[in-house]
Each structure stands twice: as structure tokens, then as C-alpha cells.
Design an enzyme around this catalytic site. Sequence first.
Site, PDB file in Angstrom:
ATOM      1  CG  ASP A 183      -2.065   0.975   1.115  1.00 45.06           C
ATOM      2  OD1 ASP A 183      -3.215   0.527   1.034  1.00 45.06           O
ATOM      3  OD2 ASP A 183      -1.810   2.206   1.084  1.00 45.06           O
ATOM      4  CB  ILE A 184       0.793   4.260  -2.175  1.00 49.87           C
ATOM      5  CG1 ILE A 184       1.890   5.119  -2.766  1.00 49.87           C
ATOM      6  CG2 ILE A 184      -0.450   5.076  -1.851  1.00 49.87           C
ATOM      7  CD1 ILE A 184       1.546   5.703  -4.132  1.00 49.87           C
ATOM      8  CG  ASN A 212     -12.148  -0.655   3.867  1.00 49.33           C
ATOM      9  OD1 ASN A 212     -12.456  -1.033   4.991  1.00 49.33           O
ATOM     10  ND2 ASN A 212     -10.981  -0.092   3.590  1.00 49.33           N
ATOM     11  CG  HIS A 261      -8.680  -3.114  -2.553  1.00 51.08           C
ATOM     12  ND1 HIS A 261      -9.672  -2.425  -3.226  1.00 51.08           N
ATOM     13  CD2 HIS A 261      -8.457  -2.417  -1.420  1.00 51.08           C
ATOM     14  CE1 HIS A 261     -10.015  -1.362  -2.523  1.00 51.08           C
ATOM     15  NE2 HIS A 261      -9.296  -1.330  -1.411  1.00 51.08           N
ATOM     16  CG  MET A 262      -7.946  -9.191   1.877  1.00 54.83           C
ATOM     17  SD  MET A 262      -7.564 -10.960   1.669  1.00 54.83           S
ATOM     18  CE  MET A 262      -9.182 -11.664   1.659  1.00 54.83           C
ATOM     19  CG  HIS A 263      -6.764  -2.868   3.095  1.00 50.94           C
ATOM     20  ND1 HIS A 263      -6.072  -1.689   2.937  1.00 50.94           N
ATOM     21  CD2 HIS A 263      -7.958  -2.673   2.490  1.00 50.94           C
ATOM     22  CE1 HIS A 263      -6.822  -0.823   2.286  1.00 50.94           C
ATOM     23  NE2 HIS A 263      -7.978  -1.392   1.992  1.00 50.94           N
TER      24      HIS A 263
HETATM   25  P1  AMP Z   1      -9.863   1.309   0.267  1.00 51.69           P
HETATM   26  O1  AMP Z   1     -10.286   2.433   1.175  1.00 51.69           O
HETATM   27  O2  AMP Z   1     -10.137  -0.044   0.850  1.00 51.69           O
HETATM   28  O3  AMP Z   1     -10.448   1.461  -1.127  1.00 51.69           O
HETATM   29  O4  AMP Z   1      -8.290   1.407   0.188  1.00 51.69           O
HETATM   30  C1  AMP Z   1      -7.584   1.864  -0.924  1.00 51.69           C
HETATM   31  C2  AMP Z   1      -6.113   1.773  -0.588  1.00 51.69           C
HETATM   32  O5  AMP Z   1      -5.359   1.924  -1.776  1.00 51.69           O
HETATM   33  C3  AMP Z   1      -5.612   2.846   0.395  1.00 51.69           C
HETATM   34  O6  AMP Z   1      -5.049   2.209   1.544  1.00 51.69           O
HETATM   35  C4  AMP Z   1      -4.540   3.593  -0.415  1.00 51.69           C
HETATM   36  O7  AMP Z   1      -3.442   3.997   0.370  1.00 51.69           O
HETATM   37  C5  AMP Z   1      -4.158   2.574  -1.472  1.00 51.69           C
HETATM   38  N1  AMP Z   1      -3.628   3.108  -2.717  1.00 51.69           N
HETATM   39  C6  AMP Z   1      -4.133   4.097  -3.473  1.00 51.69           C
HETATM   40  N2  AMP Z   1      -3.393   4.295  -4.569  1.00 51.69           N
HETATM   41  C7  AMP Z   1      -2.383   3.402  -4.515  1.00 51.69           C
HETATM   42  C8  AMP Z   1      -1.258   3.102  -5.357  1.00 51.69           C
HETATM   43  N3  AMP Z   1      -1.034   3.764  -6.494  1.00 51.69           N
HETATM   44  N4  AMP Z   1      -0.410   2.134  -4.969  1.00 51.69           N
HETATM   45  C9  AMP Z   1      -0.610   1.461  -3.814  1.00 51.69           C
HETATM   46  N5  AMP Z   1      -1.658   1.681  -2.989  1.00 51.69           N
HETATM   47  C10 AMP Z   1      -2.522   2.644  -3.320  1.00 51.69           C
END
Ligand code: AMP
Length: 115
Positions: free
Chosen positions: A30-31, A87, A100-102
Site C-alpha cells: 500500500d502506498i 472495505n 482488494h483485500m488489505h
Molecule cells: P480502500 O479504502 O479499501 O479502497 O483502500 C484503498 C487503498 O489503496 C488505500 O489504503 C490507499 O493507500 C491505497 N492506494 C491508493 N493508490 C495506490 C497506489 N497507487 N499504490 C498502492 N496503494 C494505493
Amino acid sequence: MNDCIFCKIVNKDIPSKIVYEDDSIIAFDDINPEAPVHVLIVTKKHLTGINGVEKGDKEVLGQMFLVAKKVAEIKGVKDSGYRFIINSGRNGHQLIKHLHMHLLGGRDLGPKLVA
Ligand code: AMP
Ligand code: ZN
């Protein structure tokens, strides 16, 4: 679908720190990490989220869990413990409309699931 940031990562149109990749899944850091280990496990197929999955997606959904276990091993948190989060929608603060899964770990994440 064209302006989906995760589709762009899947297609390598924008860079990411890839942790694991196979035919149906890509996992990358994650960025904006919220823990020492924070990896996103993402279907290569553009599914909008949990609300967008159907019976035909069963295999890729199962693969997400197998990849999660593998990522936990790669990142060295398999034994110390970790948490998955998916989420969904407004109240779930789903920012990116691509399934996506965190995977979070590397520290004590606390007992609570919500802020
Ligand atoms: P969500 O709220 O579950 O949709 O989480 C989206 C996640 O994507 C967040 O934790 C962001 O930090 C992450 N994110 C957004 N853009 C990027 C990217 N280019 N590379 C890696 N992670 C990202
Ligand atoms: Zn997408």
C-alpha cells in the site's frame, strides 16, 4: 474501467512494489501504509468490490485467501499475526472501486475493528 488505478497497476501502466503475482491476483505494498506490513491483494479482473462478486468468481475469491497466506509468509508475519480487511461502500470507506483485500501486520493491531 479505463481510469481505474488498480487496473493500471495490474496492467503495469503505473508502478507498484509487487510482493506476489500470479494469473489471477497481484499483491503490492500500500502506498500509504497503516502498519509496518500493509499489502493490497487485488484481483486482476476488475470486480467493483464485494457487492460486485458472483458465483463465477468463487475461484479467484479462494485464491485471494491462499495468496494472503503466502504474502504473510513472504512478509514474515505468518506467526506473529495479521489482519485482513475488505472495505465496502460509503460507510466502509471503500476508496477504490476495484476488489482488494488489505493485509496488515508487523505490530499489535489492537482488539478493535472500528475506530
Ligand atoms: P480502500 O479504502 O479499501 O479502497 O483502500 C484503498 C487503498 O489503496 C488505500 O489504503 C490507499 O493507500 C491505497 N492506494 C491508493 N493508490 C495506490 C497506489 N497507487 N499504490 C498502492 N496503494 C494505493
Ligand atoms: Zn479496476
